[in-house]
Motif scaffolding. Sequence first.
Motif, PDB file in Angstrom:
ATOM      1  N   ASP A 205      32.862  26.282  45.819  1.00 18.83           N
ATOM      2  CA  ASP A 205      32.937  24.837  46.036  1.00 18.83           C
ATOM      3  C   ASP A 205      31.886  24.111  45.203  1.00 18.83           C
ATOM      4  O   ASP A 205      30.797  24.625  44.960  1.00 18.83           O
ATOM      5  N   SER A 206      32.239  22.907  44.759  1.00 17.40           N
ATOM      6  CA  SER A 206      31.286  22.023  44.096  1.00 17.40           C
ATOM      7  C   SER A 206      31.574  20.601  44.550  1.00 17.40           C
ATOM      8  O   SER A 206      32.603  20.339  45.188  1.00 17.40           O
ATOM      9  N   SER A 207      30.696  19.685  44.233  1.00 20.40           N
ATOM     10  CA  SER A 207      30.901  18.294  44.648  1.00 20.40           C
ATOM     11  C   SER A 207      32.092  17.654  43.949  1.00 20.40           C
ATOM     12  O   SER A 207      32.578  16.606  44.381  1.00 20.40           O
ATOM     13  N   LEU A 208      32.578  18.276  42.874  1.00 22.52           N
ATOM     14  CA  LEU A 208      33.751  17.749  42.176  1.00 22.52           C
ATOM     15  C   LEU A 208      34.988  18.621  42.398  1.00 22.52           C
ATOM     16  O   LEU A 208      35.957  18.529  41.661  1.00 22.52           O
ATOM     17  N   GLY A 209      34.939  19.470  43.417  1.00 24.72           N
ATOM     18  CA  GLY A 209      36.094  20.291  43.746  1.00 24.72           C
ATOM     19  C   GLY A 209      35.878  21.755  43.460  1.00 24.72           C
ATOM     20  O   GLY A 209      34.820  22.157  42.944  1.00 24.72           O
ATOM     21  N   PRO A 210      36.865  22.584  43.786  1.00 25.65           N
ATOM     22  CA  PRO A 210      36.742  24.033  43.595  1.00 25.65           C
ATOM     23  C   PRO A 210      36.583  24.403  42.122  1.00 25.65           C
ATOM     24  O   PRO A 210      37.186  23.791  41.244  1.00 25.65           O
ATOM     25  N   MET A 211      35.762  25.423  41.875  1.00 27.82           N
ATOM     26  CA  MET A 211      35.539  25.913  40.516  1.00 27.82           C
ATOM     27  C   MET A 211      35.789  27.415  40.476  1.00 27.82           C
ATOM     28  O   MET A 211      35.292  28.156  41.322  1.00 27.82           O
ATOM     29  N   LEU A 212      36.558  27.843  39.495  1.00 19.75           N
ATOM     30  CA  LEU A 212      36.748  29.265  39.239  1.00 19.75           C
ATOM     31  C   LEU A 212      35.572  29.763  38.408  1.00 19.75           C
ATOM     32  O   LEU A 212      35.214  29.160  37.387  1.00 19.75           O
ATOM     33  N   VAL A 213      34.970  30.863  38.827  1.00 18.82           N
ATOM     34  CA  VAL A 213      33.885  31.500  38.076  1.00 18.82           C
ATOM     35  C   VAL A 213      34.264  32.966  37.902  1.00 18.82           C
ATOM     36  O   VAL A 213      34.501  33.669  38.895  1.00 18.82           O
ATOM     37  N   ALA A 214      34.349  33.415  36.649  1.00 21.61           N
ATOM     38  CA  ALA A 214      34.759  34.794  36.371  1.00 21.61           C
ATOM     39  C   ALA A 214      33.845  35.395  35.317  1.00 21.61           C
ATOM     40  O   ALA A 214      33.312  34.688  34.456  1.00 21.61           O
ATOM     41  N   ALA A 215      33.660  36.712  35.394  1.00 18.33           N
ATOM     42  CA  ALA A 215      32.755  37.383  34.457  1.00 18.33           C
ATOM     43  C   ALA A 215      33.215  38.797  34.167  1.00 18.33           C
ATOM     44  O   ALA A 215      33.757  39.487  35.035  1.00 18.33           O
ATOM     45  N   THR A 216      32.999  39.221  32.921  1.00 18.09           N
ATOM     46  CA  THR A 216      33.115  40.627  32.566  1.00 18.09           C
ATOM     47  C   THR A 216      31.772  41.284  32.868  1.00 18.09           C
ATOM     48  O   THR A 216      30.848  40.635  33.371  1.00 18.09           O
ATOM     49  N   ASP A 217      31.637  42.541  32.502  1.00 19.10           N
ATOM     50  CA  ASP A 217      30.347  43.191  32.729  1.00 19.10           C
ATOM     51  C   ASP A 217      29.281  42.700  31.767  1.00 19.10           C
ATOM     52  O   ASP A 217      28.098  43.005  31.931  1.00 19.10           O
ATOM     53  N   LYS A 218      29.685  41.873  30.762  1.00 22.43           N
ATOM     54  CA  LYS A 218      28.717  41.333  29.815  1.00 22.43           C
ATOM     55  C   LYS A 218      28.218  39.955  30.223  1.00 22.43           C
ATOM     56  O   LYS A 218      27.109  39.555  29.845  1.00 22.43           O
ATOM     57  N   GLY A 219      29.033  39.197  30.952  1.00 22.35           N
ATOM     58  CA  GLY A 219      28.612  37.856  31.329  1.00 22.35           C
ATOM     59  C   GLY A 219      29.785  36.975  31.685  1.00 22.35           C
ATOM     60  O   GLY A 219      30.946  37.412  31.745  1.00 22.35           O
ATOM     61  N   LEU A 220      29.505  35.706  31.944  1.00 23.26           N
ATOM     62  CA  LEU A 220      30.526  34.749  32.363  1.00 23.26           C
ATOM     63  C   LEU A 220      31.551  34.538  31.253  1.00 23.26           C
ATOM     64  O   LEU A 220      31.199  34.274  30.100  1.00 23.26           O
ATOM     65  N   CYS A 221      32.822  34.639  31.619  1.00 17.23           N
ATOM     66  CA  CYS A 221      33.874  34.468  30.624  1.00 17.23           C
ATOM     67  C   CYS A 221      34.791  33.283  30.933  1.00 17.23           C
ATOM     68  O   CYS A 221      35.572  32.871  30.079  1.00 17.23           O
ATOM     69  N   ARG A 222      34.698  32.747  32.147  1.00 21.34           N
ATOM     70  CA  ARG A 222      35.545  31.600  32.495  1.00 21.34           C
ATOM     71  C   ARG A 222      34.907  30.810  33.634  1.00 21.34           C
ATOM     72  O   ARG A 222      34.557  31.374  34.677  1.00 21.34           O
ATOM     73  N   ILE A 223      34.701  29.507  33.391  1.00 21.61           N
ATOM     74  CA  ILE A 223      34.304  28.558  34.426  1.00 21.61           C
ATOM     75  C   ILE A 223      35.242  27.373  34.281  1.00 21.61           C
ATOM     76  O   ILE A 223      35.342  26.792  33.194  1.00 21.61           O
ATOM     77  N   SER A 224      35.942  27.031  35.340  1.00 20.34           N
ATOM     78  CA  SER A 224      36.932  25.972  35.223  1.00 20.34           C
ATOM     79  C   SER A 224      37.130  25.277  36.564  1.00 20.34           C
ATOM     80  O   SER A 224      36.833  25.836  37.621  1.00 20.34           O
ATOM     81  N   PHE A 225      37.621  24.060  36.499  1.00 25.34           N
ATOM     82  CA  PHE A 225      37.952  23.298  37.698  1.00 25.34           C
ATOM     83  C   PHE A 225      39.422  23.501  38.060  1.00 25.34           C
ATOM     84  O   PHE A 225      40.296  23.485  37.184  1.00 25.34           O
ATOM     85  N   GLY A 226      39.691  23.680  39.343  1.00 24.95           N
ATOM     86  CA  GLY A 226      41.060  23.675  39.835  1.00 24.95           C
ATOM     87  C   GLY A 226      41.895  24.874  39.457  1.00 24.95           C
ATOM     88  O   GLY A 226      43.128  24.807  39.494  1.00 24.95           O
ATOM     89  N   GLU A 227      41.279  25.983  39.079  1.00 26.30           N
ATOM     90  CA  GLU A 227      42.030  27.194  38.752  1.00 26.30           C
ATOM     91  C   GLU A 227      41.720  28.288  39.771  1.00 26.30           C
ATOM     92  O   GLU A 227      40.749  28.208  40.526  1.00 26.30           O
ATOM     93  N   GLY A 228      42.567  29.310  39.776  1.00 22.94           N
ATOM     94  CA  GLY A 228      42.384  30.439  40.679  1.00 22.94           C
ATOM     95  C   GLY A 228      42.867  31.718  40.036  1.00 22.94           C
ATOM     96  O   GLY A 228      42.953  31.828  38.806  1.00 22.94           O
ATOM     97  N   GLU A 229      43.223  32.657  40.843  1.00 25.55           N
ATOM     98  CA  GLU A 229      43.624  33.960  40.338  1.00 25.55           C
ATOM     99  C   GLU A 229      44.850  33.883  39.437  1.00 25.55           C
ATOM    100  O   GLU A 229      44.935  34.591  38.424  1.00 25.55           O
TER     101      GLU A 229
END
Length: 357
Positions: A205-229
Amino acid sequence: MNQMTRRKPAPTPVADAMPDDDACWDAFLARDRAMDGRFVGCVATTGIYCKPSCAARHPKRENMAFLPDPAAAQAAGYRACLRCHPDAVGRDRLAVAAAIAFIEAAEETPRLEAIAAHAGYAPHHFHRLFKRETGLTPAAYARGVRVGRLKATLAQPGSVTAAIYDAGYSAPSRAYADARQHLGMTPSAWKDGGRGATIRWRVVDSSLGPMLVAATDKGLCRISFGEGEAELRARFPHAALLPSDDALDAMAQRVSALVDDPGTHVDLPIDVRGTAFQQAVWAALRAIPPGETRSYGEIAAAVGRPGAVRAAGTACGVNNLAVLIPCHRVVRGDGTLGGYAWGVEKKRALLAQEKGK
């Protein structure tokens, strides 16, 4: 198998259109280095011409005239400033642009000596000049060009091996090494929708709505608003998507906090894929202070490619890390918001929150 794909020579770089007089004067008042090479300012009372970032005392506005380049200033009877050396700026920028075109047109990665000779400079001097103007060494830029070609050829039908050679690699081992650094996965995994890669993800959750946070074993690869699996799986249909773990939970909370407190220093590992130019643009975006904006033209100039305004916009558009790489801080030249991958309203809200801090 065709190991070398013949490419057309790159066109000679074309300079940007000169800004209007008001924009030129503003650039001189700000001593804006990003505008160096785009025009010169001529001082009627001294008979000299300067680059915008010249450290000399500013003349009165009525004594200033603006011309597109040193040649035009010399034709009008002005001489070069001995303090800021405006002639060198134009030569340096044109040399770097010519070197970039040479690198991008080459079938194989050219050596520094060949690049420098094409630009008309000594190798060691040109190495420093190229890095100063682009933020990358010639070798790093050339690697980015090859990775970009590899990504494009992997998207086409055919074998992975053929794609590697068509991208300009002399051996698969070099391609796999570059892929691990820039693609986050092997060429075969990239070509096959992420097969063999592992990505952990969660929605926070964020103040501007849900955020997708995804990472490989190297680091963050996707941060986005309003996305999911579903959206993540569409990007990497054959990757192993796993639930979040403690490490990703901690990173996700820090990412969410950036929405409300953008001035917080965040040192998070990232695993983003892009050409050398795109990576330079993303680095320039991260250098913009919260509460401030830059135009697409200013970003293009900041990475040494003042003529690549549209390409800078494209690099912003393919940014995978919302907020962390703040592409929302880039606006059109007239000050209007322009586009945003997650909606203009999100962009407006992010900028409003930052300016309120």
